[in-house]
Design a protein around this motif. Structure first.
Motif, PDB file in Angstrom:
ATOM      1  N   ILE A 888       0.837  -1.201   0.000  1.00  0.00           N
ATOM      2  CA  ILE A 888       0.000   0.000   0.000  1.00  0.00           C
ATOM      3  C   ILE A 888       0.875   1.255   0.000  1.00  0.00           C
ATOM      4  CG2 ILE A 888      -1.649   1.324   1.390  1.00  0.00           C
ATOM      5  CD1 ILE A 888      -2.888  -1.356   2.206  1.00  0.00           C
ATOM      6  N   ARG A 889       1.991   1.240   0.698  1.00  0.00           N
ATOM      7  CA  ARG A 889       2.862   2.414   0.770  1.00  0.00           C
ATOM      8  C   ARG A 889       3.446   2.781  -0.588  1.00  0.00           C
ATOM      9  NH1 ARG A 889       7.457   2.944   4.973  1.00  0.00           N
ATOM     10  NH2 ARG A 889       7.477   4.967   3.900  1.00  0.00           N
ATOM     11  N   LYS A 890       3.494   1.808  -1.434  1.00  0.00           N
ATOM     12  CA  LYS A 890       3.996   2.115  -2.774  1.00  0.00           C
ATOM     13  C   LYS A 890       3.050   3.090  -3.497  1.00  0.00           C
ATOM     14  CE  LYS A 890       6.280  -2.383  -3.323  1.00  0.00           C
ATOM     15  NZ  LYS A 890       6.308  -3.656  -4.087  1.00  0.00           N
ATOM     16  N   VAL A 891       1.762   3.005  -3.139  1.00  0.00           N
ATOM     17  CA  VAL A 891       0.772   3.887  -3.752  1.00  0.00           C
ATOM     18  C   VAL A 891       0.600   5.142  -2.916  1.00  0.00           C
ATOM     19  CG1 VAL A 891      -1.645   4.070  -4.551  1.00  0.00           C
ATOM     20  CG2 VAL A 891      -0.416   1.883  -4.740  1.00  0.00           C
ATOM     21  N   ARG A 892       0.496   4.958  -1.601  1.00  0.00           N
ATOM     22  CA  ARG A 892       0.323   6.096  -0.694  1.00  0.00           C
ATOM     23  C   ARG A 892       1.394   6.046   0.405  1.00  0.00           C
ATOM     24  NH1 ARG A 892      -5.465   7.034   1.697  1.00  0.00           N
ATOM     25  NH2 ARG A 892      -4.152   8.474   2.880  1.00  0.00           N
ATOM     26  N   PRO A 893       2.521   6.684   0.167  1.00  0.00           N
ATOM     27  CA  PRO A 893       3.608   6.645   1.168  1.00  0.00           C
ATOM     28  C   PRO A 893       3.226   7.305   2.481  1.00  0.00           C
ATOM     29  CG  PRO A 893       4.411   7.369  -0.966  1.00  0.00           C
ATOM     30  CD  PRO A 893       2.916   7.359  -1.068  1.00  0.00           C
ATOM     31  N   ASP A 894       2.239   8.216   2.464  1.00  0.00           N
ATOM     32  CA  ASP A 894       1.924   8.952   3.686  1.00  0.00           C
ATOM     33  C   ASP A 894       0.817   8.312   4.502  1.00  0.00           C
ATOM     34  OD1 ASP A 894      -0.022   9.350   1.816  1.00  0.00           O
ATOM     35  OD2 ASP A 894      -0.356  11.462   2.337  1.00  0.00           O
ATOM     36  N   VAL A 895       0.354   7.137   4.105  1.00  0.00           N
ATOM     37  CA  VAL A 895      -0.751   6.519   4.805  1.00  0.00           C
ATOM     38  C   VAL A 895      -0.351   6.169   6.236  1.00  0.00           C
ATOM     39  CG1 VAL A 895      -0.189   4.165   4.072  1.00  0.00           C
ATOM     40  CG2 VAL A 895      -2.570   4.792   4.633  1.00  0.00           C
ATOM     41  N   ALA A 896      -1.274   6.409   7.192  1.00  0.00           N
ATOM     42  CA  ALA A 896      -1.013   6.077   8.604  1.00  0.00           C
ATOM     43  C   ALA A 896      -1.383   4.628   8.860  1.00  0.00           C
ATOM     44  CB  ALA A 896      -1.789   6.985   9.516  1.00  0.00           C
ATOM     45  N   ALA A 897      -0.626   3.956   9.757  1.00  0.00           N
ATOM     46  CA  ALA A 897      -0.865   2.530  10.014  1.00  0.00           C
ATOM     47  C   ALA A 897      -0.683   2.238  11.503  1.00  0.00           C
ATOM     48  CB  ALA A 897       0.071   1.671   9.188  1.00  0.00           C
ATOM     49  N   LEU A 898      -1.510   1.307  12.008  1.00  0.00           N
ATOM     50  CA  LEU A 898      -1.399   0.820  13.384  1.00  0.00           C
ATOM     51  C   LEU A 898      -1.485  -0.696  13.334  1.00  0.00           C
ATOM     52  CD1 LEU A 898      -1.358   1.156  16.459  1.00  0.00           C
ATOM     53  CD2 LEU A 898      -3.846   1.443  16.371  1.00  0.00           C
ATOM     54  N   PHE A 899      -0.425  -1.373  13.869  1.00  0.00           N
ATOM     55  CA  PHE A 899      -0.385  -2.836  13.864  1.00  0.00           C
ATOM     56  C   PHE A 899      -0.792  -3.368  15.232  1.00  0.00           C
ATOM     57  CE2 PHE A 899       2.579  -1.574  10.542  1.00  0.00           C
ATOM     58  CZ  PHE A 899       2.217  -2.404   9.501  1.00  0.00           C
ATOM     59  N   MET A 900      -1.405  -4.545  15.206  1.00  0.00           N
ATOM     60  CA  MET A 900      -1.779  -5.200  16.461  1.00  0.00           C
ATOM     61  C   MET A 900      -1.470  -6.681  16.338  1.00  0.00           C
ATOM     62  SD  MET A 900      -5.926  -5.129  15.998  1.00  0.00           S
ATOM     63  CE  MET A 900      -6.718  -5.762  14.531  1.00  0.00           C
ATOM     64  N   SER A 901      -1.181  -7.330  17.543  1.00  0.00           N
ATOM     65  CA  SER A 901      -0.858  -8.756  17.529  1.00  0.00           C
ATOM     66  C   SER A 901      -0.900  -9.300  18.942  1.00  0.00           C
ATOM     67  CB  SER A 901       0.528  -8.999  16.925  1.00  0.00           C
ATOM     68  OG  SER A 901       0.830 -10.389  16.948  1.00  0.00           O
ATOM     69  N   GLY A 902      -1.168 -10.595  19.041  1.00  0.00           N
ATOM     70  CA  GLY A 902      -1.081 -11.301  20.323  1.00  0.00           C
ATOM     71  C   GLY A 902       0.243 -12.018  20.486  1.00  0.00           C
ATOM     72  N   TYR A 903       1.101 -11.970  19.448  1.00  0.00           N
ATOM     73  CA  TYR A 903       2.425 -12.578  19.556  1.00  0.00           C
ATOM     74  C   TYR A 903       3.376 -11.643  20.316  1.00  0.00           C
ATOM     75  CZ  TYR A 903       1.447 -16.478  16.399  1.00  0.00           C
ATOM     76  OH  TYR A 903       0.952 -17.620  15.843  1.00  0.00           O
ATOM     77  N   THR A 904       4.484 -12.213  20.741  1.00  0.00           N
ATOM     78  CA  THR A 904       5.466 -11.444  21.504  1.00  0.00           C
ATOM     79  C   THR A 904       6.227 -10.507  20.598  1.00  0.00           C
ATOM     80  OG1 THR A 904       7.062 -13.216  21.227  1.00  0.00           O
ATOM     81  CG2 THR A 904       5.745 -13.240  23.241  1.00  0.00           C
ATOM     82  N   GLY A 905       6.738  -9.458  21.191  1.00  0.00           N
ATOM     83  CA  GLY A 905       7.405  -8.416  20.433  1.00  0.00           C
ATOM     84  C   GLY A 905       8.629  -8.900  19.693  1.00  0.00           C
ATOM     85  N   ASP A 906       9.454  -9.767  20.311  1.00  0.00           N
ATOM     86  CA  ASP A 906      10.678 -10.186  19.631  1.00  0.00           C
ATOM     87  C   ASP A 906      10.363 -11.053  18.435  1.00  0.00           C
ATOM     88  OD1 ASP A 906       9.785 -12.334  21.135  1.00  0.00           O
ATOM     89  OD2 ASP A 906      11.824 -13.163  21.359  1.00  0.00           O
ATOM     90  N   PHE A 907       9.255 -11.850  18.532  1.00  0.00           N
ATOM     91  CA  PHE A 907       8.852 -12.673  17.392  1.00  0.00           C
ATOM     92  C   PHE A 907       8.469 -11.806  16.207  1.00  0.00           C
ATOM     93  CE2 PHE A 907       5.532 -14.821  14.948  1.00  0.00           C
ATOM     94  CZ  PHE A 907       6.166 -16.000  14.605  1.00  0.00           C
ATOM     95  N   LEU A 908       7.717 -10.763  16.483  1.00  0.00           N
ATOM     96  CA  LEU A 908       7.292  -9.858  15.404  1.00  0.00           C
ATOM     97  C   LEU A 908       8.492  -9.120  14.836  1.00  0.00           C
ATOM     98  CD1 LEU A 908       4.059  -8.410  17.022  1.00  0.00           C
ATOM     99  CD2 LEU A 908       4.244 -10.255  15.343  1.00  0.00           C
ATOM    100  N   SER A 909       9.428  -8.749  15.718  1.00  0.00           N
ATOM    101  CA  SER A 909      10.576  -7.968  15.246  1.00  0.00           C
ATOM    102  C   SER A 909      11.475  -8.812  14.370  1.00  0.00           C
ATOM    103  CB  SER A 909      11.351  -7.414  16.448  1.00  0.00           C
ATOM    104  OG  SER A 909      12.515  -6.757  16.021  1.00  0.00           O
ATOM    105  N   SER A 910      11.759 -10.084  14.816  1.00  0.00           N
ATOM    106  CA  SER A 910      12.717 -10.910  14.084  1.00  0.00           C
ATOM    107  C   SER A 910      12.089 -11.569  12.866  1.00  0.00           C
ATOM    108  CB  SER A 910      13.295 -11.985  15.016  1.00  0.00           C
ATOM    109  OG  SER A 910      12.238 -12.826  15.490  1.00  0.00           O
ATOM    110  N   LYS A 911      10.802 -11.933  12.951  1.00  0.00           N
ATOM    111  CA  LYS A 911      10.181 -12.684  11.870  1.00  0.00           C
ATOM    112  C   LYS A 911       9.368 -11.800  10.896  1.00  0.00           C
ATOM    113  CE  LYS A 911      11.525 -16.675  13.519  1.00  0.00           C
ATOM    114  NZ  LYS A 911      12.530 -17.486  12.806  1.00  0.00           N
ATOM    115  N   ARG A 912       8.804 -10.693  11.410  1.00  0.00           N
ATOM    116  CA  ARG A 912       7.918  -9.904  10.555  1.00  0.00           C
ATOM    117  C   ARG A 912       8.366  -8.464  10.398  1.00  0.00           C
ATOM    118  NH1 ARG A 912       7.075 -14.396  10.011  1.00  0.00           N
ATOM    119  NH2 ARG A 912       5.107 -15.551  10.047  1.00  0.00           N
ATOM    120  N   GLY A 913       9.481  -8.094  10.954  1.00  0.00           N
ATOM    121  CA  GLY A 913      10.042  -6.755  10.737  1.00  0.00           C
ATOM    122  C   GLY A 913       9.327  -5.647  11.462  1.00  0.00           C
ATOM    123  N   ILE A 914       8.538  -5.945  12.496  1.00  0.00           N
ATOM    124  CA  ILE A 914       7.822  -4.924  13.271  1.00  0.00           C
ATOM    125  C   ILE A 914       8.687  -4.556  14.465  1.00  0.00           C
ATOM    126  CG2 ILE A 914       5.729  -4.349  14.516  1.00  0.00           C
ATOM    127  CD1 ILE A 914       5.316  -4.838  11.541  1.00  0.00           C
TER     128      ILE A 914
END
Length: 948
Positions: A888-914
């Motif tokens: 989506i950012r390729k079309v709208r670079p200024d779009v606002a985003a909020l991510f949510m998850s029940g997984y742990t932070g390190d899992f999201l950081s290492s596996k999904r780049g959050i």
């Protein structure tokens, strides 16, 4: 002349007849007693004494006292008599018999009365009654005792003195004459014996002895050959016998002795005997003239040969000593230097001429005078060696009566040298001490090599020690001492079992024949009794005829500690992975529960009875949320938001909550230090404090005191590594101490294990301290426990100190803000998606739903220009939220985003780049949290950085 006895001077029988005749004429009793108390002669005795006084023990004792008195008071040098009235009433008289000034005997008389002292019959009558005598017979005997005038007694004593002296002097003269004859006979016999002995001695002396008269003739000789010529009528004059000439030869020793009257000693060469030593001794007659000469001739051919051999031997010894490359000197028994060889001259710079004949050998090695080893041995003072050399000197193992010492001498040219001294006593063939010899070895190079080796040995990366075949430690390096706590002196010379924990099982090398050992893990025994894990390599070697074992090892205590930490970390990691997986599913469930409960709360009137039940549902769900967070903290995978702040603020905030947890019988005290700053997640640190205080409370069932304190400590790099930290520095310490039941030492490391608890079943989950451990490690800190049974516990949490101070923004709880924007919601869990949509729409937002990332991408392509916010779950099938956002950012670079998850932070950081640069909200979602976060992202309007 020897002292003679009285009975040797007189005829005792004649004296007895004279005394008996005098007694018959005068009635006077008498006796002569020698100086030893023996009665030589006695005449007569009165009845009063024999029948009564001497017959009764009591009166006999009185008689003995009378005799003793006379003997004691009679002067041995006096010729006067002494009279005495005895205890029985009669008179006794004694007179010494003195011949030529010698008291030879004593003359006694008595048992009478003086005329002027006639007997008192009443006295004797009373005495008869006292001693049970027949009174009339006793008085009759007393009356028969003679009565003399004092003059009569005096005449009688002079008579006997003259008579006895006359007889004794006549006997003395006869005795002298007999003794003179006897002595002359003895002297003649002794002379004959002396002549015989002298002649025997004369004849048995191995040297030639001759007695020569003034005509040079041999009177006697122990070499009969010379006298045989005289017996045949031939001349036996000495000059003719030896040299065949008619008169004494020139420089004749016999002639010189006759002429001068002095002893003559000379050496000559005789045609018949070779080299001889001749001595002539003059013998004088009564007029003082030389009557004869004793000629003493000794064959000295052997002595001259020995002397020559000795001179040659001494020359060879001197040549050997002075030609030796080893520095040597020799001293006599007077400490005077006899030899000082060339090698010693070169070593010390002192010439032989400067020291030989002096007692200054010490000056070559010392600045002040002190005895060398050779000096002490040469003078027999080896017992003083320890006084001068202490422990730096030992007896030689190779040479008897020898000692060795090593020392550094600054006197030796070249800046001083290390020298090894060996000294030995010298004795002659009879064992007499005649001096000492000392050798010196320059061991400077060897000493320097030893120092280099010792330095290398002590700087080996591991411990090293050597053991001999008798299991005795011969050497250790410094690291062995550092690791075990023993000093070098406490190990060298001691059995290897002092530090070897395998001593009971037998030695690999000395008992089981093992040649080498590589990288074997064993335990080493320390001085304090603890066992130290090591990795050992060893070799069995033979040096000469000696068997040695050389052992090298590495202390692996730190490695073991790190391995234990790794095992603990792996255990925590495994449980953390499980906790993280559980948390994801649990968070989705809690999101639905909390969200729907919140919606029901909004739609329920305040006075509605069901509202109370809804509140209980929300509270329970919130507690479950805290449990989820605890599980994530325990697994150290929870995303922490570290912000700088005062640790005292965190403690004060926890104080309000803790006061409700502590019963009245426990006093809770807070002792805070300075305004220490840390970078921490305050909520999680509050949880740490609460868990520690709760544990302290449970450890004091009978009440007590809990103290919470803060201060700052400094850790050096080594201490930091021991605690598992990367580097040292300043740390803020939060301590929680109690005076409860305490923790046994063997449980100190286990208390942080998950599910381990010492509490009764049902009173503890075993997760409290595990969660604390996880939170502290997530903050790059460490935790220590100090406890003993019965003495309470101190738990210390240390967090890295920071210098910055960032004021915290306190947010007050308020009604969530409303909105009107369009939100694209992508969530694969239907219940969570429906709940989230309901919450947003209830607050005025327009919501577009998508079941996954691919569906969200399609929805955005249809209405992209109307969408204000992307609310994406991170993990979804087909396409995850992060990948859909990137498209989506390729079309709208200024779009606002909020991510949510029940997984742990390190899992999201290492596996999904959050990572922390993204706007993120953790499940479970509450209505308030969701709406506040959505409003915050929409109002900031800040897109994610391009690097994302």
């Amino acid at each position: 002349m020897k002292r003679v006895a009285f009975h040797e001077l007189v005829e005792i029988a004649e004296v007895r007849r004279m005394l008996e005749a005098h007694q018959q004429l005068t009635g006077t009793v008498s006796a002569i007693v020698d100086t030893d108390g023996n009665i030589l002669v006695a005449a007569g005795w009165q009845d009063v004494c024999t029948r009564f006084h001497r017959a009764n023990p009591r009166t006999a004792w009185r008689c003995q006292q009378s005799d003793a008195y006379l003997k004691e008071h009679l002067g041995t040098g006096s010729e006067e008599y002494l009279d005495y009235r005895c205890l029985n009433g009669l008179r006794d008289v004694a007179m010494p018999i003195v011949i030529s000034g010698e008291h030879l005997a004593t003359f006694f008389t008595g048992q009478f009365f003086y005329e002027d002292e006639k007997p008192d019959e009443d006295f004797f009558r009373q005495q008869a009654r006292e001693f049970a005598f027949d009174e009339e017979e006793y008085l009759d005997a007393v009356r028969r005792a003679p009565v003399f005038t004092r003059e009569q007694v005096s005449h009688t004593m002079r008579y006997f003195r003259s008579l006895v002296h006359l007889l004794a002097n006549m006997g003395l003269k006869n005795l002298h004459l007999a003794q003179e004859v006897q002595e002359r006979q003895h002297a003649e016999a002794a002379l004959r014996r002396t002549e015989t002995v002298l002649r025997s001695i004369f004849d048995t002396i191995p040297d030639q002895l001759s007695l020569i008269d003034r005509e040079y003739r041999t009177i006697h000789s122990n070499r009969p050959g010379r006298l045989e010529r005289a017996d045949r009528g031939e001349a036996d004059q000495c000059h003719d016998f030896y040299f065949g000439i008619g008169e004494p030869c020139n420089n004749c020793h016999v002639a010189k002795a006759f002429e001068t009257g002095e002893r003559v000693v000379t050496e000559k060469r005789n045609p018949r005997m070779g080299h001889i030593e001749v001595r002539a001794y003059p013998v004088f007659d009564e007029s003082g003239e030389v009557a004869t000469v004793v000629e003493h001739i000794r064959d000295i051919n052997e002595r001259r040969r020995i002397d020559e051999a000795l001179r040659e031997s001494e020359q060879r010894l001197r040549t050997t000593i002075h030609g030796s490359a080893i520095p040597i000197f020799v001293v006599g028994s007077d400490r005077k230097v006899i030899h000082w060889n060339r090698a010693l001259e070169q070593l010390t710079g002192i010439s032989e001429a400067d020291v030989v004949g002096t007692d200054r050998a010490w000056s070559a090695f010392h600045d002040t005078e002190r005895p060398l080893l050779a000096d002490l041995l040469a003078t027999g003072k080896s017992d003083e060696i320890s006084r001068w050399y202490g422990t730096f000197c030992d007896k030689s193992k190779l040479i008897a009566e020898a000692y060795e010492s090593t020392g550094f001498s600054t006197k030796v040219p070249g800046g001083g040298k290390w020298l090894h001294f060996t000294a030995a006593a010298l004795r002659d063939t009879r064992g007499k001490l005649i001096g000492a010899i000392e050798t010196i070895e320059d061991i400077t190079e060897r000493k320097e090599a030893e120092e280099k080796w010792r330095s290398l040995y002590n700087n080996l990366p591991g411990g090293s020690y050597t053991v001999n075949e008798n299991r005795i430690i011969e050497d250790v390096n410094d690291l062995v001492c550092t690791i075990t706590g023993f000093s070098r002196d406490e190990l060298v010379g001691k059995p290897c079992g002092v530090i070897c924990s395998n001593a009971q099982g037998g030695c690999h090398f000395l008992d089981h024949g093992v040649e080498h050992l590589d990288n074997k893990e064993i335990l080493l025994r320390g001085k304090d009794g603890r066992y130290i894990p090591i990795i050992k390599s060893a070799r069995r070697i033979v040096t000469g005829k000696r068997l040695m074992v050389v052992e090298n090892f590495q202390d692996i205590t730190e490695q073991k500690r790190l391995e234990e930490q790794l095992r603990h970390s792996q255990k925590m990691e495994a449980i953390g992975q499980m906790a993280g997986g559980v948390a994801h599913d649990f968070n989705n469930i809690l999101t639905v529960i909390l969200g729907n409960a919140n919606l029901l709360q909004m739609k329920t009137e305040e006075n509605e009875p069901l509202l109370r039940h809804l509140d209980q549902i929300v509270k329970s769900a919130e507690k479950a949320t805290h449990l989820t967070h605890s599980l994530l903290a325990f697994s150290r995978k929870h995303v922490v938001r570290l912000t700088a702040g005062s640790v005292n603020d965190i403690v004060r905030k926890a104080e309000n909550l803790l006061s409700r947890l502590i019963p009245e019988d426990i006093e809770l005290r807070f002792v805070t230090g300075g305004d220490f700053q840390v970078k921490a997640d305050s909520v999680q640190i509050e949880q740490v404090i609460m868990n520690l205080v709760t544990n302290a409370r449970d450890a004091m069932p009978a009440g007590g005191m809990i103290t919470v304190g803060t201060d700052e400590v400094e850790l050096d790099p080594d201490a930091a590594r021991m605690k598992g930290m990367v580097e040292g520095g300043r740390y803020v310490r939060i301590s929680v101490s109690d005076n409860g039941i305490g923790i046994p030492a063997d449980l100190h490391q286990r208390i942080f294990e998950p599910f381990f608890t010492t509490k009764e079943t049902g009173k503890g989950t075993g997760l409290g301290l595990s969660i604390v451990y996880g939170i502290v490690k997530q903050h790059n800190g460490y935790i220590d426990v100090h406890s003993e049974p019965g003495k309470g516990t101190v738990m210390e949490v240390c967090l890295p100190s920071v210098a910055e101070t960032v004021p915290r923004q306190e947010r007050t709880e308020s009604e969530p803000p409303r909105g009107h924007e369009t939100v694209l919601l992508a969530e694969d869990e239907p219940m969570v998606r429906e709940l989230t949509r309901s919450i947003l729409e209830a607050s005025g937002y327009r919501v577009l739903e998508a079941v996954d990332g691919l569906d969200a991408l399609e929805k955005f392509q249809a209405d992209g220009d109307k969408i204000h916010l992307l609310l994406f779950d991170v993990i979804m099938p087909r396409m995850n939220g992060k990948k859909a956002y990137d498209e989506i950012r390729k079309v709208r670079p200024d779009v606002a985003a909020l991510f949510m998850s029940g997984y742990t932070g390190d899992f999201l950081s290492s596996k999904r780049g959050i990572d922390e640069d993204f706007n993120f909200i953790s499940k479970p979602l509450t209505r308030s949290t969701l709406l506040h976060k959505v409003r915050e992202v929409l109002e900031t309007g800040t897109p994610v950085p391009a690097k994302a």
